[in-house]
Design an enzyme around this catalytic site. Structure first.
Site, PDB file in Angstrom:
ATOM      1  N   LYS A 151      41.223  21.593  -0.127  1.00 49.71           N
ATOM      2  CA  LYS A 151      41.674  22.387   1.002  1.00 49.71           C
ATOM      3  C   LYS A 151      40.431  22.029   1.818  1.00 49.71           C
ATOM      4  O   LYS A 151      40.602  22.762   3.143  1.00 49.71           O
ATOM      5  CB  LYS A 151      41.894  23.749   0.576  1.00 49.71           C
ATOM      6  CG  LYS A 151      43.229  23.782  -0.178  1.00 49.71           C
ATOM      7  CD  LYS A 151      43.625  25.240  -0.414  1.00 49.71           C
ATOM      8  CE  LYS A 151      44.733  25.552  -1.380  1.00 49.71           C
ATOM      9  NZ  LYS A 151      45.786  25.004  -1.061  1.00 49.71           N
ATOM     10  N   THR A 211      32.437  17.387  -4.440  1.00 53.76           N
ATOM     11  CA  THR A 211      32.989  18.177  -5.651  1.00 53.76           C
ATOM     12  C   THR A 211      32.833  17.115  -6.733  1.00 53.76           C
ATOM     13  O   THR A 211      32.549  16.073  -6.987  1.00 53.76           O
ATOM     14  CB  THR A 211      34.302  18.576  -4.932  1.00 53.76           C
ATOM     15  OG1 THR A 211      34.776  19.309  -5.947  1.00 53.76           O
ATOM     16  CG2 THR A 211      35.318  17.358  -4.855  1.00 53.76           C
ATOM     17  N   LYS A 261      28.717  16.269  -8.376  1.00 51.05           N
ATOM     18  CA  LYS A 261      27.433  17.359  -7.719  1.00 51.05           C
ATOM     19  C   LYS A 261      25.929  17.008  -8.499  1.00 51.05           C
ATOM     20  O   LYS A 261      25.112  17.224  -7.791  1.00 51.05           O
ATOM     21  CB  LYS A 261      28.158  18.609  -8.072  1.00 51.05           C
ATOM     22  CG  LYS A 261      29.225  19.127  -7.462  1.00 51.05           C
ATOM     23  CD  LYS A 261      29.742  20.697  -7.537  1.00 51.05           C
ATOM     24  CE  LYS A 261      30.921  20.799  -6.933  1.00 51.05           C
ATOM     25  NZ  LYS A 261      31.047  22.306  -6.983  1.00 51.05           N
ATOM     26  N   GLY A 271      32.080  30.019 -19.830  1.00 48.82           N
ATOM     27  CA  GLY A 271      31.775  28.566 -19.589  1.00 48.82           C
ATOM     28  C   GLY A 271      30.221  28.203 -19.418  1.00 48.82           C
ATOM     29  O   GLY A 271      29.578  29.094 -18.953  1.00 48.82           O
ATOM     30  N   ALA A 274      30.258  24.091 -13.236  1.00 45.84           N
ATOM     31  CA  ALA A 274      30.853  25.364 -12.375  1.00 45.84           C
ATOM     32  C   ALA A 274      29.884  26.759 -12.689  1.00 45.84           C
ATOM     33  O   ALA A 274      29.412  27.412 -11.928  1.00 45.84           O
ATOM     34  CB  ALA A 274      32.375  25.683 -12.557  1.00 45.84           C
ATOM     35  N   THR A 308      31.019  25.831 -27.014  1.00 44.87           N
ATOM     36  CA  THR A 308      29.741  25.188 -27.791  1.00 44.87           C
ATOM     37  C   THR A 308      28.584  25.992 -27.238  1.00 44.87           C
ATOM     38  O   THR A 308      28.185  26.104 -26.160  1.00 44.87           O
ATOM     39  CB  THR A 308      29.729  23.950 -26.984  1.00 44.87           C
ATOM     40  OG1 THR A 308      31.267  23.260 -26.885  1.00 44.87           O
ATOM     41  CG2 THR A 308      29.091  23.014 -27.850  1.00 44.87           C
TER      42      THR A 308
HETATM   43  P1  ATR Z   1      32.865  22.052 -14.914  1.00 45.18           P
HETATM   44  O1  ATR Z   1      31.927  21.068 -14.083  1.00 45.18           O
HETATM   45  O2  ATR Z   1      34.329  22.421 -14.208  1.00 45.18           O
HETATM   46  O3  ATR Z   1      32.399  23.351 -15.306  1.00 45.18           O
HETATM   47  P2  ATR Z   1      32.705  21.019 -17.680  1.00 45.18           P
HETATM   48  O4  ATR Z   1      31.225  20.579 -17.420  1.00 45.18           O
HETATM   49  O5  ATR Z   1      33.575  20.177 -18.287  1.00 45.18           O
HETATM   50  O6  ATR Z   1      33.488  21.109 -16.119  1.00 45.18           O
HETATM   51  O7  ATR Z   1      32.830  22.103 -18.254  1.00 45.18           O
HETATM   52  C1  ATR Z   1      33.944  22.852 -18.835  1.00 45.18           C
HETATM   53  C2  ATR Z   1      33.737  24.165 -19.384  1.00 45.18           C
HETATM   54  O8  ATR Z   1      34.872  24.976 -19.757  1.00 45.18           O
HETATM   55  C3  ATR Z   1      32.898  24.303 -20.713  1.00 45.18           C
HETATM   56  O9  ATR Z   1      32.301  25.329 -20.626  1.00 45.18           O
HETATM   57  C4  ATR Z   1      34.061  24.196 -21.724  1.00 45.18           C
HETATM   58  O10 ATR Z   1      33.638  24.969 -22.771  1.00 45.18           O
HETATM   59  P3  ATR Z   1      32.898  23.974 -23.894  1.00 45.18           P
HETATM   60  O11 ATR Z   1      31.469  23.691 -23.451  1.00 45.18           O
HETATM   61  O12 ATR Z   1      32.748  24.686 -25.293  1.00 45.18           O
HETATM   62  O13 ATR Z   1      33.790  22.779 -24.246  1.00 45.18           O
HETATM   63  C5  ATR Z   1      34.970  25.380 -21.092  1.00 45.18           C
HETATM   64  N1  ATR Z   1      36.389  24.948 -21.427  1.00 45.18           N
HETATM   65  C6  ATR Z   1      37.308  24.134 -21.377  1.00 45.18           C
HETATM   66  N2  ATR Z   1      38.567  24.540 -21.826  1.00 45.18           N
HETATM   67  C7  ATR Z   1      38.362  25.670 -22.513  1.00 45.18           C
HETATM   68  C8  ATR Z   1      39.150  26.675 -23.033  1.00 45.18           C
HETATM   69  N3  ATR Z   1      40.484  26.426 -23.482  1.00 45.18           N
HETATM   70  N4  ATR Z   1      38.513  27.525 -23.628  1.00 45.18           N
HETATM   71  C9  ATR Z   1      37.183  28.232 -23.487  1.00 45.18           C
HETATM   72  N5  ATR Z   1      36.619  27.327 -22.601  1.00 45.18           N
HETATM   73  C10 ATR Z   1      36.731  26.125 -22.250  1.00 45.18           C
END
Ligand code: ATR
Length: 268
Positions: free
Chosen positions: A16, A62, A66, A127, A131, A152
């Site tokens: 957007k 984005t 980043k 998370g 982000a 994790t």
């Molecule tokens: P971004 O840059 O959007 O933060 P990323 O670096 O891939 O993307 O991180 C994704 C985050 O979402 C991680 O913290 C991941 O948790 P893990 O590190 O344990 O994998 C989290 N995540 C994704 N799907 C999830 C789910 N269904 N439940 C809980 N955490 C989730």
């Protein structure tokens, strides 16, 4: 001559940002263009080189570029340095200046648009990916106590270690959250993309709590859960998107757009 800007991502067609920046430009009378450019996953640096050669003044960056953008910068603003990620680049005098406006965008949306005061609040940040990392320092600097929860745990611990000794940022597994309550719960996971809910225990919202999902454009399982669990204020990340764009616009053009009519238009 019209000044050229763009947002670079992969994928990026859903962005957007072109609409938001064209509304800002209209509102403030700035002569500029702004387009979405998809860079190949292995072609971010080459895309930046092309834009510089073609006289672009800057760009937004984005997912997933980043971190790479941060590494390309020849000068960094403090928030980009803290987050080790840049979402706003300025091309000037042969240099690449990098900033990160995501955190400022989140803070502006929460405090200004939602009227939620952050100082001394207890937040749960879900998370530990890019982000989450992007908003951690700004939240910390706003006086927020933060628990980072992640499946994790090692990734959450690495982020929390940056604040060692501050007494306000801790890493926890989801199953360690039972019995805890927070004023603010921010979903910075990508779980919403897969229509999933992070494994949260019941009862984590204090009375009057704000539930914030950094994703926008859909009702995520997290926002549904927050509503069922009695969170008083609930918001998606559209306001953050508009506010981070306004910060970038200000860095490029030295003019602050009024975000309210733009956010209203996007919500309509
Ligand atoms: P971004 O840059 O959007 O933060 P990323 O670096 O891939 O993307 O991180 C994704 C985050 O979402 C991680 O913290 C991941 O948790 P893990 O590190 O344990 O994998 C989290 N995540 C994704 N799907 C999830 C789910 N269904 N439940 C809980 N955490 C989730």
């Amino acid at each position: 001559m019209t000044d050229k800007y763009a947002v670079i991502g992969n994928p990026v067609s859903h962005s957007k940002s072109p609409l938001i920046h064209s509304l800002f430009a209209q509102q403030t009378g700035q002569d500029m263009s702004y387009e979405a450019i998809e860079a190949p996953l292995d072609g971010f640096a080459a895309t930046i080189e092309r834009l510089r050669a073609e006289g672009y003044k800057g760009c937004n960056v984005t997912v997933p570029f980043k971190f790479e953008a941060y590494q390309l910068c020849t000068r960094l603003g403090d928030r980009a340095r803290d987050a080790k990620a840049a979402n706003t680049l300025i091309f000037r005098d042969g240099e690449i200046l990098g900033a990160n406006t995501d955190g400022a965008g989140l803070l502006a949306d929460i405090e200004k648009n939602l009227g939620f005061k952050l100082m001394w609040k207890d937040a749960l940040l879900l998370g530990a990916g890019g982000a989450a990392a992007g908003v951690l320092w700004p939240l910390f600097n706003a006086g927020v106590g933060i628990v980072i929860a992640n499946r994790t745990i090692e990734k959450a611990q690495l982020l929390a270690d940056e604040f060692k000794g501050s007494g306000t940022v801790y890493a926890r597994r989801y199953d360690e959250l039972a019995g805890k309550q927070f004023d603010l719960v921010i979903n910075a996971t990508s779980s919403g993309l897969k229509d999933e809910l992070p494994p949260l225990p019941d009862g984590i919202f204090k009375p009057g709590a704000l539930a914030y999902d950094m994703m926008y454009g859909r009702e995520t399982p997290f926002l549904r859960y927050a509503r069922e669990q009695g969170a008083t204020a609930i918001s998606d990340g559209l306001g953050m998107l508009v506010e981070q764009a306004a910060e970038a616009f200000y860095l490029w053009r030295n003019v602050r757009p009024d975000t309210k009519p733009v956010l209203e238009k996007l919500r309509a």
